[in-house]
Design a protein around this motif. Structure first.
Motif, PDB file in Angstrom:
ATOM      1  N   ARG A 344      -8.919   5.236  -4.601  1.00 54.07           N
ATOM      2  CA  ARG A 344      -8.664   6.607  -5.067  1.00 54.07           C
ATOM      3  C   ARG A 344      -7.469   6.541  -6.010  1.00 54.07           C
ATOM      4  N   ASP A 347      -4.219   8.690  -5.526  1.00 49.27           N
ATOM      5  CA  ASP A 347      -3.673   8.819  -4.177  1.00 49.27           C
ATOM      6  C   ASP A 347      -2.734   7.643  -3.878  1.00 49.27           C
ATOM      7  N   SER A 350      -3.813   5.329  -1.159  1.00 50.96           N
ATOM      8  CA  SER A 350      -5.154   4.759  -1.287  1.00 50.96           C
ATOM      9  C   SER A 350      -5.162   3.267  -0.990  1.00 50.96           C
TER      10      SER A 350
END
Length: 391
Positions: A344, A347, A350
């Motif tokens: 991601r 993020d 992530s």
């Protein structure tokens, strides 16, 4: 490391940690004379063990173990430079590399803290290196890297970035800087000798003035660019004048056109004032450029018979690759031979994985060839004789 093959991880760590200090010392083994022209003794890669800048890129023991396996089995390296800060991270990674039979170049690089803390960090790491050595591991200890950059008080500035800016601005007194650098380097060498009985070194910048009489191995972070291989040889020859083995403690470049010509400043292409940070200018990604530069240098180092060469670096988790988004492809500023792919991208927590760049594959082929030639030195000499320098 022959006597550790087949040993379980727990057994290896327990034995290394409890090796009797009164026992017989295992010899470090002679470091081959500089410039012997019989191939690289150690071919490796830099593996940095920092804490990580985000929750998602924090140090992971499980990930580190798999990376060390890949360095040995997929990259065909026989050495790894374990560098960064955090004694636990450094020692766990060094132990893993030693257990897998790799030569360990252990180099603590704690920075932006008082000098006494840097030396304490070095001493604790060095004690572990000595335990590994006494247990039979192949290990060299570097007391640090480019102290003028990482250690406050040598160059004005509270952080490495501030110190670089002051140097570039020409506001630093070079005589005073050199005096301070000499004093701290001598203290670091003394600290290293007090805890480690094997081969000692230091990773200097190319133009640093270092008293190499303090060390057993000359260590240079090397980022030059020439069109002719003979010019690399001519420049590197000056580091052989001390009559000691020469280790290239860093070499590499980024994966964009023109990166090798930046002479070690290829990382300086990110505008950190933007949110999110973005790449400055219209750079053209070129993994082939990075791969060709690395292989050319390995050819030079091998032909000169250097002690070791460590490609910088294996992975840079905090510089993720964003395919299709060149403005935010921070991997362009990374020297890593792998590219970090986040599950991601936006993020911070992530998960991520790495994928090999062309440089990884090119180095793997070159290191595999070097390994075969190391097994047959006569073949190495013939191979070198058949390959004239490229103009």
């Amino acid at each position: 490391m022959e006597n550790t093959k087949g040993m379980g991880r727990a057994q290896f760590l327990a034995a290394a940690a409890s090796a009797a200090l009164a026992g017989a010392l295992l010899p470090a083994g002679p470091a081959r004379a500089a410039g012997s022209g019989r191939g690289l003794r150690h071919r490796g890669v830099v593996y940095t063990v920092g804490a990580g800048e985000t929750p998602g890129t924090a140090f992971s023991t499980a990930r580190m173990r798999e990376d060390i396996r890949a360095i040995r089995d997929d990259l065909h390296a026989d050495a790894v430079e374990v560098t960064g800060d955090g004694v636990e991270r450094l020692t766990a990674t060094a132990a893993e590399a030693a257990e897998r039979g790799l030569h360990v170049w252990l180099q603590p690089t704690l920075g932006d803290v008082p000098a006494r803390d840097v030396l304490e960090h070095l001493a604790e790491t060095g004690r572990f290196a000595e335990r590994l050595r006494r247990h039979g591991a192949s290990v060299d200890l570097s007391v640090g890297c480019e102290f003028w950059l990482f250690v406050p008080g040598i160059v004005p500035g509270d952080t490495a970035v501030e110190r670089i800016r002051n140097l570039l601005a020409g506001t630093v007194d070079p005589v005073r800087m050199q005096r301070r650098l000499d004093r701290f380097t001598a203290r670091a060498a003394q600290t290293g000798r007090s805890v480690f009985q094997g081969r000692l070194s230091y990773a200097a910048a190319q133009d640093d003035e270092v008293d190499w009489g303090l060390f057993d191995i000359v260590g240079i972070d090397y980022y030059s660019y020439f069109r002719r291989r003979s010019d690399y040889t001519a420049e590197l020859t000056r580091y052989l004048r001390w009559g000691k083995p020469l280790a290239i403690t860093e070499f590499g470049t980024c994966a964009y056109e023109g990166a090798p010509e930046t002479a070690g400043m290829g990382w300086d292409i990110v505008d950190q004032d933007k949110d999110p940070a973005e790449i400055k200018g219209d750079l053209v990604r070129s993994e082939r450029t990075q791969a060709a530069y690395l292989v050319d240098l390995v050819d030079v180092f091998s032909a000169m018979g250097l002690y070791a060469a460590m490609a910088f670096e294996f992975v840079t988790p905090d510089a993720p690759h964003r395919p299709g988004d060149p403005r935010h492809d921070l991997d362009l500023a990374s020297y890593a031979i792998t590219k970090t792919i986040k599950d991601r991208p936006d993020d911070p927590a992530s998960d991520w994985h790495w994928e090999p760049k062309e440089a990884f594959h090119a180095l793997a082929r070159r290191y595999a060839t070097e390994g075969r030639c190391r097994e047959n030195p006569w073949k190495a000499q013939l191979s070198g004789a058949r390959t004239p320098p490229r103009k």
